[in-house]
Every structure is written in C-alpha cells, then in structure tokens.
Write an enzyme that holds these catalytic residues in place. Structure first.
Site, mmCIF file in Angstrom:
data_model
loop_
_atom_site.group_PDB
_atom_site.id
_atom_site.type_symbol
_atom_site.label_atom_id
_atom_site.label_comp_id
_atom_site.label_asym_id
_atom_site.label_seq_id
_atom_site.Cartn_x
_atom_site.Cartn_y
_atom_site.Cartn_z
ATOM 1 C CB ALA A 12 -63.967 1.357 -23.490
ATOM 2 C CE LYS A 77 -67.843 -10.522 -37.849
ATOM 3 N NZ LYS A 77 -67.135 -10.460 -36.583
ATOM 4 C CD GLU A 353 -66.797 -16.728 -32.716
ATOM 5 O OE1 GLU A 353 -67.601 -15.891 -33.176
ATOM 6 O OE2 GLU A 353 -66.663 -17.870 -33.189
#
Ligand code: FAD
Length: 506
Positions: A12, A77, A353
């Site tokens: 972050a 991905k 997710e």
C-alpha cells in the site's frame, strides 16, 4: 498542499507513493513526498494474486510490463478455480472457474448465458461454455501474443507476483521518481488537542519529529495514524469500525511457500480449495508456489490448521508457517481530517477474490479524483461513502461463495448452512435467480457494482444455483449453434497462443 508523509512501506505504501508522485509531480515537482517504514515491523508479505484492473494501474504509472514481471517473478493470472466448495458428486470433485474474460456476454446479439441455460443436457459447466480462460490455463498458454504492447491482450488478465519483490520494485521506481525514503519507527502520533479538529500535527519517530500537510496511513492492520485520530474523537459515532467478523468467519491465515515438483510449470490461475475450516490458496509464481490457509479461529486452533495444511501440501512435520491475524471489516471514514488510510489500515475483506490490492488502487484513484476539489468536508464525506459501498459490495460477493455450499462435513460448513448471518439483498437475489437469469438490471438499485451480473453468474451457476424452470430461449437452434461455435473456438484458439513459459522467457 506542499508536503505529504506516507507512513508504511508495504504494497500500500509504495503504490501510494508512486500514484501520488504521478498525480502531483508528473509534469513539474509540486509536492514533496516522503515515505517512512519501520525496520522492526515487516510488511504483511502476502497478497500475491490480483484482479485484472491492476494492468490499467501499472500502465497509468508508466511501468514497463516485462521489467515489472521479471522483477517480481510474476506470472499471468486468468482467473480463479474454486475446488471442493460443494460436496463431491458421483465421486467427482466439484470445481468451477471465475475467469476475467467474457466481460461482454453478447455474441452475435445473443447472450451466451441464455444459450447455456436453455440447454437441456449441459455439455460443459458454465465457465467452460462461455470463457476461453480455463482452456488457455489448462494448456499453459499466455493470454497475449509476443508482439503485443504492454498490458494489451485479447483476453483480460491479471498477475501473480512475489509481494516482497513487488514492494522492492515499486520502492526503486518511486525513489527514482523523487520520493524521499527513510527507515524510521513511529513512536507516537501527535493529534490536535482540539477534539473538534481532526488533524495530525506531527509524527514522532526514531529519527525525530516529522510533519507534513497531508498524511497517508499505510501501516497495515495497525492503522496507527487513524487510530490516533479516532481516539481523539471517542464520542463521535461516525468513527466506528465496521466489524464484519460475524458475517465472514475466517479471521486467521497460515502461509507457506513451496517449490514446484520437477517439471511442473506455473499455473495461470489461482486455486481456492475449500478446507474443513475455510479454504487455501495456491498461487504459482515463476520460481515458487505461494500457499496459505484462510481459516476461522472459532472452529479450529492454529495447530489444527497447520496440521491440515501440512497434510494437504505433504509438508514435513517441522515446517514453519507465517501466521496472520486478519481484522475483517473497514473504517467508516478512511479519509479523516488530514489523513487518508490506504491498504489494510483502511479495511480488509478476506482474500478469496484477491481484492486487497484492488482496494488500494480504488482508494488511490478515488483520492486522485476528489483531492482536486475545494470543499473538504463534503469531499471526504463522498469519498468515504463510495469506498464504504465498495467494501459492502465486496463483502456480499464473498459471502455468496460460502452460502451456496452444500457441504456439511465440519462444524464450520454446517454453520454456514444453519446459523449464518443473513444478507437480505443476497437472499432476495438468490430467491429471484431461482426463477430468472441473472441480468444487469438486477443490480440497478445497488450503490456500487464492483461485481456485476457477469461475476455473479460465474459463481452462482458455477455452484449449481440455476433457475428451476428450464429457460426458454428465443431461438434454440441458433443458440445451440452459438454454443457449438464457442466450444470449437475454445478448443482451437489456444493453439495460436504462445505458452506462458515462452512469453516469460523461462
Ligand atoms: C492472508 C492474506 C492474504 C492476502 N492475499 C491477497 C491476495 O491474494 N491479493 C490481494 O490483492 N491482497 C491480498 N491480501 C491483502 C494484501 O496483502 C494487502 O492489501 C497488501 O499487502 C497491503 O498491505 P499494507 O501495505 O496495507 O500493509 P503491510 O504490508 O502490513 O505494511 C505495513 C507497513 O507499515 C509499516 N509500519 C508498521 N508499524 C510501523 C511503525 N510503528 N513505524 C513505521 N512503520 C510501521 C511496516 O514497516 C510496513 O512497511 C492478503 C492479506 C492477507 C492478510
């Protein structure tokens, strides 16, 4: 605003540093940006799977894709495969895919979901009928071609990467772009003595007192800056933490890295495999596999979780795991006064997710849009409302994965069947979807649609929750023909794609 202090150097912190330097200093140097991180408190070190929006974020920051992938041992991905989320049927393990492709459901004016639902005997499961991603992944094929520009591809994709290497890579770039970096431990956060003013006045650290016009709290689950600000406003109900620990039961994780068995190539999808008391991830990078068990401490101890994970991965007895406590929920006000919380300090929904890094990006982009304007209280109110809606939307989508399960083989799974928290919106939708196809109009009343009908269809149909009455298609022969064309395309098209190994030069 002339100066910004970012506290925390995990994913972050460094994403924030790069984004803010893009926002303020791209054309000319307007704002001094400084980042401090602790030497004693390492970043969380997980967060290795992403969603496809990350490509646009990296592109916005003018990051070279090949360099980024090489520096972080990244792989492509294409989606997530959920395994064991339902009971096995006829000896077959249940699994389904939530891919990134198939963002527009209409082909030749027909909706492929309608075509699939109208089939009396379904030839393939839903995802394998409407998406090419599972087919590319099965054959180890990349979503893009060698000659394609950075971040461009016919099939949407995201990445798996090494979280530690990502932070290092972003750090190098940010420092090169003028962000000042210092190792310093925060010892105290000074806030205004006037409780009606929400303001940080300085940060005491191991290298002295630091001040800035604006602060970013990227200190992870500790949320040190926000906590100091909030404790100054104890009687203010707005500052509550929205606690979702009773709605999402998993609150702990164990992580461990393993090596590929000889000759095994990295997978192009994340696997989320249901366990007795939660689920485990398997994320293949170029050089190793990241594994982790996300479990509920209400139903098992760390030792039991470690044993179950060890068995699943066939690990030796003395294996050491990274143990993580997860605080599930979010701050009601992630932007408060002169401080904005980004990353885990803002909130966290379990990683089923792979949305943690997406939430960092969403918070930053929103800040970028709103920070340009003048009326701060109004701006902050809207910022916080939108972010809170995104969190709520995401939470419902994650809950969905559990409540559709028919598993009853452990207390954890039985709890989901019998005593679970009831999300009125989700329950209403599931009732409705027993009678009609999931459509975009079902989401019109939603405040935020982070996940829409396309995503819901993959999970709901993947878990076998279909309309009870056979769906009557408008033109059955044409619909079946379209499905057959799609099946042929999914079989043949992967031949044309290069392998992931070839594209990554491995
Ligand atoms: C089990 C688990 C799995 C996850 N999986 C995924 C995933 O697959 N995909 C995804 O997108 N996200 C995932 N996430 C979320 C993701 O890991 C985080 O969103 C991301 O790593 C950002 O973390 P952060 O930078 O906010 O916090 P951290 O990585 O914890 O960084 C905190 C920083 O603050 C600094 N700090 C702390 N205290 C002090 C102090 N006193 N003084 C100075 N500095 C200090 C630390 O040094 C560190 O640099 C997962 C999270 C968990 C817990």
């Amino acid at each position: 605003m002339q100066s910004i202090l970012i506290c925390g150097g995990g994913t972050a912190g460094w994403m924030t540093a790069l984004y803010l330097s893009h926002l303020y200093n791209r054309v000319e140097h307007r704002v001094d940006i400084q980042l401090i991180e602790s030497s004693a408190q390492p970043p969380v070190g997980v967060g290795e799977a992403t969603v496809h929006g990350i490509r646009h974020f990296l592109q916005l920051l003018s990051i070279n894709e090949a360099e980024f992938m090489q520096a972080t041992d990244a792989t492509f991905k294409l989606g997530i495969e959920f395994i064991n989320w339902k009971k096995a049927q006829n000896g077959q393990t249940h699994s389904y895919w939530h891919p990134f492709d198939f963002q527009t459901p209409e082909v030749n004016g027909m909706d492929l979901a309608h075509c699939w639902l109208s089939q009396t005997h379904k030839v393939q499961d839903y995802a394998h009928s409407v998406s090419i991603s599972p087919f590319l992944a099965k054959r180890g094929k990349a979503p893009k071609f060698v000659e394609m520009a950075d971040y461009q591809a016919p099939i949407p994709y995201a990445y798996h990467f090494d979280a530690g290497k990502l932070a290092e890579y972003l750090k190098k770039l940010a420092v090169r772009r003028g962000v000042k970096h210092q190792v310093a431990d925060i010892t105290h956060v000074q806030v205004s003595t006037d409780a009606t003013v929400k303001k940080i006045t300085g940060i005491d650290t191991s290298i002295g007192r630091l001040t800035a016009d604006m602060y970013f709290d990227c200190t992870g689950f500790r949320g040190m800056l926000m906590q100091a600000l909030e404790s100054n406003n104890q009687d203010n109900a707005e500052n509550e933490w929205v606690d979702w620990s009773s709605e999402l039961l998993c609150d702990r994780a164990l992580a461990v890295q393993t090596q590929y068995p000889q000759g095994q190539a990295p997978a192009l999808h994340t696997q989320a495999i249901a366990m007795n008391n939660g689920w485990r991830w398997r994320i293949g990078l170029q050089n190793r596999i990241g594994n982790g068990y996300v479990y509920s401490s209400q139903f098992c101890t760390e030792e039991q979780a470690a044993e179950e994970l060890s068995q699943a991965l066939n690990l030796p007895d003395n294996t050491e795991f990274k143990s993580l406590k997860m605080r599930i929920g979010h701050r009601k006000q992630s932007w408060l006064g002169n401080c904005c919380a980004i990353g885990l300090s803002s909130g966290f929904i379990e990683p089923l997710e792979s949305t943690g890094i997406y939430l960092i990006e969403a918070g930053l982009r929103l800040f970028g849009e709103y920070a340009q304007s003048g009326n701060l209280p109004l701006i902050q109110q809207h910022y916080n409302r939108i972010l809170n809606d995104i969190y709520a939307d995401l939470k419902s989508f994650i809950v969905l994965h559990y409540i559709l399960s028919d598993r009853d083989d452990s207390k954890f799974w039985r709890f989901w069947q019998t005593q679970r928290y009831r999300d009125p919106q989700l329950d209403a939708w599931l009732d409705l979807w027993q009678h009609k196809v999931i459509e975009s109009s079902d989401f019109l009343a939603q405040k935020s649609v982070l996940f829409n009908q396309i995503n819901y269809r993959f999970v709901v149909y993947g878990m076998g929750h279909l309309p009870q009455q056979p769906f009557v298609g408008v033109n059955p022969p044409a619909q079946q023909q379209l499905l057959a064309q799609m099946a042929a395309f999914c079989q043949q098209q992967p031949d044309r794609h290069p392998s992931q190994m070839q594209l990554l030069g491995l």
